[in-house]
Design a protein around this motif. Structure first.
Motif, mmCIF file in Angstrom:
data_model
loop_
_atom_site.group_PDB
_atom_site.id
_atom_site.type_symbol
_atom_site.label_atom_id
_atom_site.label_comp_id
_atom_site.label_asym_id
_atom_site.label_seq_id
_atom_site.Cartn_x
_atom_site.Cartn_y
_atom_site.Cartn_z
ATOM 1 N N ARG A 1 0.873 -1.249 -0.150
ATOM 2 C CA ARG A 1 0.171 0.062 -0.084
ATOM 3 C C ARG A 1 0.967 1.221 -0.136
ATOM 4 O O ARG A 1 0.673 2.198 -0.741
ATOM 5 C CB ARG A 1 -0.932 0.064 1.113
ATOM 6 C CG ARG A 1 -1.705 1.174 1.361
ATOM 7 C CD ARG A 1 -2.594 1.049 2.400
ATOM 8 N NE ARG A 1 -3.583 2.067 2.516
ATOM 9 C CZ ARG A 1 -4.466 2.358 3.594
ATOM 10 N NH1 ARG A 1 -4.661 1.639 4.537
ATOM 11 N NH2 ARG A 1 -5.542 3.791 3.387
ATOM 12 N N ALA A 2 1.789 1.251 0.663
ATOM 13 C CA ALA A 2 2.963 2.222 0.701
ATOM 14 C C ALA A 2 4.406 1.747 0.497
ATOM 15 O O ALA A 2 4.694 0.951 1.048
ATOM 16 C CB ALA A 2 3.247 2.930 2.382
ATOM 17 N N LEU A 3 4.888 2.385 -0.496
ATOM 18 C CA LEU A 3 6.451 1.689 -0.945
ATOM 19 C C LEU A 3 7.342 2.313 0.267
ATOM 20 O O LEU A 3 7.291 3.223 0.627
ATOM 21 C CB LEU A 3 6.517 2.083 -2.085
ATOM 22 C CG LEU A 3 5.890 2.012 -3.343
ATOM 23 C CD1 LEU A 3 6.440 2.573 -4.727
ATOM 24 C CD2 LEU A 3 5.517 0.522 -3.428
ATOM 25 N N SER A 4 8.027 1.270 0.681
ATOM 26 C CA SER A 4 9.215 1.564 1.511
ATOM 27 C C SER A 4 10.170 0.530 1.444
ATOM 28 O O SER A 4 10.089 -0.638 1.011
ATOM 29 C CB SER A 4 8.687 1.492 3.116
ATOM 30 O OG SER A 4 8.293 0.066 3.448
ATOM 31 N N ALA A 5 11.243 0.485 2.112
ATOM 32 C CA ALA A 5 12.389 -0.297 2.202
ATOM 33 C C ALA A 5 12.216 -1.501 3.309
ATOM 34 O O ALA A 5 13.158 -2.210 3.442
ATOM 35 C CB ALA A 5 13.692 0.349 2.326
ATOM 36 N N LEU A 6 11.107 -1.610 3.945
ATOM 37 C CA LEU A 6 10.841 -2.792 4.759
ATOM 38 C C LEU A 6 11.189 -4.172 4.251
ATOM 39 O O LEU A 6 10.844 -4.562 3.131
ATOM 40 C CB LEU A 6 9.200 -2.660 5.211
ATOM 41 C CG LEU A 6 8.774 -1.611 6.191
ATOM 42 C CD1 LEU A 6 7.422 -1.658 6.588
ATOM 43 C CD2 LEU A 6 9.581 -1.820 7.556
ATOM 44 N N PRO A 7 11.680 -4.883 4.914
ATOM 45 C CA PRO A 7 12.268 -6.267 4.379
ATOM 46 C C PRO A 7 10.713 -7.000 4.518
ATOM 47 O O PRO A 7 9.594 -6.919 5.057
ATOM 48 C CB PRO A 7 12.963 -6.837 5.456
ATOM 49 C CG PRO A 7 12.690 -5.849 6.743
ATOM 50 C CD PRO A 7 12.334 -4.628 6.245
ATOM 51 N N GLU A 8 10.602 -8.106 3.555
ATOM 52 C CA GLU A 8 9.491 -8.842 3.137
ATOM 53 C C GLU A 8 8.954 -9.545 4.295
ATOM 54 O O GLU A 8 7.755 -9.614 4.606
ATOM 55 C CB GLU A 8 9.670 -9.756 2.145
ATOM 56 C CG GLU A 8 8.502 -10.528 1.729
ATOM 57 C CD GLU A 8 7.693 -9.626 0.756
ATOM 58 O OE1 GLU A 8 6.757 -10.230 0.183
ATOM 59 O OE2 GLU A 8 7.928 -8.520 0.419
ATOM 60 N N THR A 9 10.107 -10.265 5.280
ATOM 61 C CA THR A 9 9.250 -10.845 6.244
ATOM 62 C C THR A 9 8.729 -9.905 7.447
ATOM 63 O O THR A 9 7.794 -10.328 8.082
ATOM 64 C CB THR A 9 10.293 -11.403 7.139
ATOM 65 O OG1 THR A 9 11.643 -10.506 7.284
ATOM 66 C CG2 THR A 9 11.326 -12.319 6.243
ATOM 67 N N ALA A 10 8.937 -8.630 7.414
ATOM 68 C CA ALA A 10 8.267 -7.707 8.148
ATOM 69 C C ALA A 10 7.002 -7.540 7.797
ATOM 70 O O ALA A 10 5.865 -7.394 8.426
ATOM 71 C CB ALA A 10 9.204 -6.454 8.603
#
Length: 621
Positions: free
Chosen positions: A206-215
């Motif tokens: 929904r929001a683009l970010s550099a969060l890791p996929e597992t999170a």
């Protein structure tokens, strides 16, 4: 005030010159910069696809590199960006995110491979540095999602860097690479990349970010701290505009005006805004630098050129998003008490209503208290125009004005058929600060759609305009000469070349100033200016503490203590830092005591703060 506090910190070592360096972001590699720009732009609505493509094809603004990300990849990498380019062509947001994320992860792996394959230590070290710089694109996401993983990966980078070996000096002191340590450290990094960024598919974002996929898959609500993309510039301009305040011109001390002093603080406080402006340290003075304009301010996706910003777009307050790409040239606030109505189209008759709209709607802040609005309005109404010895108080040229400007003054007051038998002075009335306090449709705003009425814009003053280029509401005209040309051509004024030059000279003379910028010398030092600003808070807290006004005291202490501490941390002269930190801690202690409802302790901390400030003042002056 933030700039002043920074210069205060820089000047505290009085025995010699000290420099304070603003905390500016390190340069980005072209591919990492393009990725960060993609994340930022990909969260705007509507999506600025042209800007996203440009982020990959052109160097970001202010880049140290002469090529864009795609050209950089062609030169430095064997990775083909075809899938990313195809996703951008299809304008598929999720696919662009996925392909760009994989590309950066592959680039990190590519550089790590190079470091391990390198025979020379210098080559290995360079590859590790490049890989580490690329990892910056993911770093804030990892830190927000998993502090332990961030710590573990951080140690791995340190181990990689320290185990590449050393070529020595002229062959002496060389050490070989520790391949086993390098492999182990690389495994830590690569395993995390494989699990989170080198995937065949990613969960919809929904929001683009550099969060890791597992999170992301965990479903946890994780906030990544707001950040501006590469190419942004929210720093104060240099030279610093001169701030002219009406009460100072009348020899009234701001310490005797607690309402104005509190408004001064609020004007420089990010605490009055909502996120992301608050988290990024954006304040009123970020755009309106010392009541003037910040000609260097630029935010990709929200600015089309320096000195312009779209305050009703998706970034600052999505609820207020008008879904139009319409950044406006930042207006000067000089002489604000004369320049109503407010807003480019004059939609606000009241400065108070305009100020509330900026805080709540444009920047998503909480509803300000009546006292906050009173203070901000009281402070801003003190903004005055720059003194100009070539103008009388009723707007006529003095003997100090050049002769060519006098000829221009005649043209300025001459009626033209193309202006409806009116003159330039009909709207820019010389004896009314070159204003008529009305809105006019001069044809500079294109209709939004066929048959629509074009917008009328508030008449701007001409005072001080020599320092506020570019011109018009959208900053489309770079010089005052271009403004004259535009009117001559669009209104068929029939000016000769000499007429244009004379009218331009008149506008430049009206818009000039005797001293447009702060002038620092041995007597009027940056430290003295900063310290004078700081002492204004004494009158404010001396008023607020007896009233037990916790809400407004905390707003002040949180703002100023944080600014002092941040500015101290950037000082290059380590010996001067403790005194600035001590002042910040004293002010923070006032806030801590107020939060604990310990008013005696708050008073004691404030007394100590004033004592220490007085000692610095005595030593400095």
């Amino acid at each position: 005030m933030r700039v002043l506090l920074a210069t205060l910190a820089s000047a505290l070592l009085l025995s010699g010159p000290v420099a304070a360096t603003p905390a500016k972001e390190a340069p980005w590699l072209p591919d990492a910069a393009a990725y960060r720009l993609t994340l930022f732009l990909g969260n705007l609505a509507p999506l600025p696809w042209d800007d996203i493509r440009t982020a990959w094809t052109e160097p970001y603004r202010g880049s140290e590199f002469s090529v864009g990300a795609l050209a950089w990849l062609d030169r430095e990498s064997k990775i083909e960006p075809d899938a990313l380019m195809d996703a951008m062509m299809r304008e598929d947001r999720q696919a662009v995110f996925a392909e760009a994320t994989r590309l950066i992860a592959l680039r990190i792996e590519e550089e790590l491979d190079r470091s391990l394959a390198a025979e020379e230590s210098a080559t290995a070290q360079q590859a590790v540095r490049t890989a580490r710089e690329l990892y910056r694109a993911f770093e804030d996401g990892v830190a927000a999602a998993d502090s332990e993983a961030a710590r573990r990966i951080g140690l791995a980078w340190l181990e990689l860097n320290s185990s590449t070996g050393f070529s020595g000096v002229l062959g002496a002191g060389s050490t070989s690479a520790d391949r086993e340590t390098m492999e182990a450290a690389r495994t830590v990094i690569s395993s995390y990349l494989a699990e989170n960024y080198l995937l065949d598919s990613f969960a919809p974002r929904r929001a683009l970010s550099a969060l890791p996929e597992t999170a992301v898959l965990s479903g946890r609500a994780i906030e990544v701290p707001p950040s501006l993309p590469p190419g942004s510039d929210i720093f104060d301009q240099d030279p610093l505009p001169l701030l002219v305040l009406n009460f100072e011109e009348q020899d009234i001390d701001e310490t005797d005006l607690p309402l104005v002093a509190f408004g001064d603080m609020l004007f420089d406080s990010a605490q009055i805004f909502g996120s992301p402006a608050r988290d990024l340290g954006i304040t009123c003075s970020t755009c309106h630098n010392r009541s003037d304009i910040n000609q260097r301010l630029f935010v990709p996706g929200a600015s089309h050129q320096p000195g312009a910003i779209d305050v009703d777009g998706a970034f600052f307050n999505p609820i207020f998003n008008d879904r139009r790409d319409d950044p406006l040239d930042i207006p000067s606030l000089r002489g604000l008490r004369f320049t109503g109505p407010y807003g480019r189209d004059g939609r606000f008759a009241s400065l108070r209503d305009f100020t509330r709209n900026v805080i709540v709607n444009e920047f998503g802040g909480d509803e300000p208290t009546p006292f906050m609005l009173d203070a901000l309005v009281a402070y801003m109404l003190e903004f005055d125009f720059l003194p100009n010895s070539m103008l009388t108080s009723d707007g006529r040229l003095t003997d100090a004005a050049p002769e060519v400007a006098r000829r221009g003054e005649e043209i300025f007051n001459t009626p033209f058929a193309g202006l409806g038998d009116r003159s330039c002075a009909s709207c820019h009335v010389p004896d009314a600060n070159f204003l008529d306090r009305q809105a006019h449709d001069i044809g500079s705003v294109a209709p939004a759609y066929e048959g629509a009425r074009a917008g009328a814009l508030d008449t701007p003053t001409l005072l001080g305009t020599a320092y506020t280029a570019p011109y018009f509401h959208d900053g489309s005209l770079p010089t005052l000469a271009a403004v004259v040309d535009w009117f001559d051509e669009t209104k068929a004024l029939g000016l000769t070349g000499e007429d244009r030059a004379s009218l331009t000279a008149y506008l430049e003379t009206v818009g000039a100033a005797d001293e447009p910028y702060e002038a620092f010398d041995t007597e009027n030092t940056a430290f003295r200016l900063a310290f004078a600003e700081l002492t204004t808070f004494a009158s404010t807290l001396d008023t607020l503490l007896p009233r037990r006004d916790a809400e407004h005291i905390l707003l002040l202490t949180d703002t100023v203590a944080a600014d002092l501490s941040a500015d101290a941390s950037t000082m290059s002269n380590l010996a001067a830092r403790p005194e600035v930190y001590a002042l910040a801690e004293r002010l923070a202690a006032v806030g801590a005591a107020v939060r604990a409802d310990d008013w005696a302790a708050a008073e004691a901390s404030w007394t100590a703060f004033k004592s220490e400030a007085a000692a610095i003042e005595e030593r400095a002056f």
